[in-house]
Scaffold this motif. Structure first.
Motif, short mmCIF file in Angstrom:
data_model
loop_
_atom_site.label_atom_id
_atom_site.label_comp_id
_atom_site.label_asym_id
_atom_site.label_seq_id
_atom_site.Cartn_x
_atom_site.Cartn_y
_atom_site.Cartn_z
N LYS A 151 -2.91 13.35 0.30
CA LYS A 151 -3.77 13.06 -0.84
C LYS A 151 -3.05 11.97 -1.64
CE LYS A 151 -3.71 15.64 -4.44
NZ LYS A 151 -3.81 16.72 -5.40
N VAL A 152 -3.67 10.79 -1.77
CA VAL A 152 -3.04 9.64 -2.40
C VAL A 152 -3.79 9.27 -3.66
CG1 VAL A 152 -2.40 7.21 -2.09
CG2 VAL A 152 -2.27 8.78 -0.17
N GLN A 153 -3.03 9.01 -4.72
CA GLN A 153 -3.62 8.54 -5.97
C GLN A 153 -2.89 7.27 -6.38
OE1 GLN A 153 -3.34 11.19 -9.31
NE2 GLN A 153 -4.84 10.03 -10.47
N ALA A 196 0.46 2.01 -12.79
CA ALA A 196 1.91 2.11 -12.84
C ALA A 196 2.54 2.42 -11.49
CB ALA A 196 2.32 3.19 -13.85
N GLY A 197 1.78 2.71 -10.45
CA GLY A 197 2.32 3.04 -9.14
C GLY A 197 1.39 3.92 -8.34
N GLU A 224 0.82 -1.21 0.00
CA GLU A 224 0.00 0.00 0.00
C GLU A 224 0.86 1.26 0.00
OE1 GLU A 224 -2.49 0.03 3.42
OE2 GLU A 224 -3.37 -1.92 2.98
N PRO A 225 0.33 2.36 -0.54
CA PRO A 225 1.05 3.64 -0.45
C PRO A 225 0.91 4.23 0.96
CG PRO A 225 -1.04 3.96 -1.54
CD PRO A 225 -0.89 2.49 -1.33
N PRO A 226 1.76 5.18 1.33
CA PRO A 226 1.62 5.83 2.63
C PRO A 226 0.35 6.68 2.66
CG PRO A 226 3.23 6.98 1.31
CD PRO A 226 2.86 5.75 0.55
N ARG A 227 -0.25 6.81 3.81
CA ARG A 227 -1.47 7.61 3.96
C ARG A 227 -1.24 8.86 4.80
NH1 ARG A 227 -4.86 5.62 0.09
NH2 ARG A 227 -4.57 3.39 0.00
N TRP A 228 -0.22 8.86 5.63
CA TRP A 228 0.08 9.97 6.54
C TRP A 228 1.50 10.45 6.27
CZ3 TRP A 228 -3.73 11.58 9.84
CH2 TRP A 228 -4.80 10.70 10.02
#
Length: 83
Positions: free
Chosen positions: A63-65, A69-70, A50-54
């Motif tokens: 703000k996560v997108q 591709a990533g 998962e990407p970082p959220r904080w």
């Protein structure tokens, strides 16, 4: 005169502005809790997928997108991270 309202935003390309040097991580970038509170083994395992959220420097929600591709995560204070 430069004020808080007219100060230019952080660069979008991921570079850090000279007055916004990245601070050492004090917060977990997945759960947002202090890294000094205890082990974050579950967070580290989840971050592999998962990407970082904080933001790890200031504890702001980012703000996560996520795209095929990533991912990209943007903190209003510290700029963008990509993965």
């Amino acid at each position: 005169m430069v004020t808080e309202l007219t100060r230019p935003a952080a660069p979008v390309d991921g570079a850090v502005a000279a007055d916004r040097v990245a601070a050492p991580a004090r917060w977990c970038d997945r759960c947002g809790e202090s890294v000094a509170e205890g082990p974050h083994a579950a967070c580290a395992a989840a971050r592999a997928l998962e990407p970082p959220r904080w933001c790890a420097s200031c504890r702001r929600r980012m703000k996560v997108q996520v795209v095929p591709a990533g991912w990209s995560a943007v903190c209003v204070e510290h700029g963008e991270r990509r993965g």
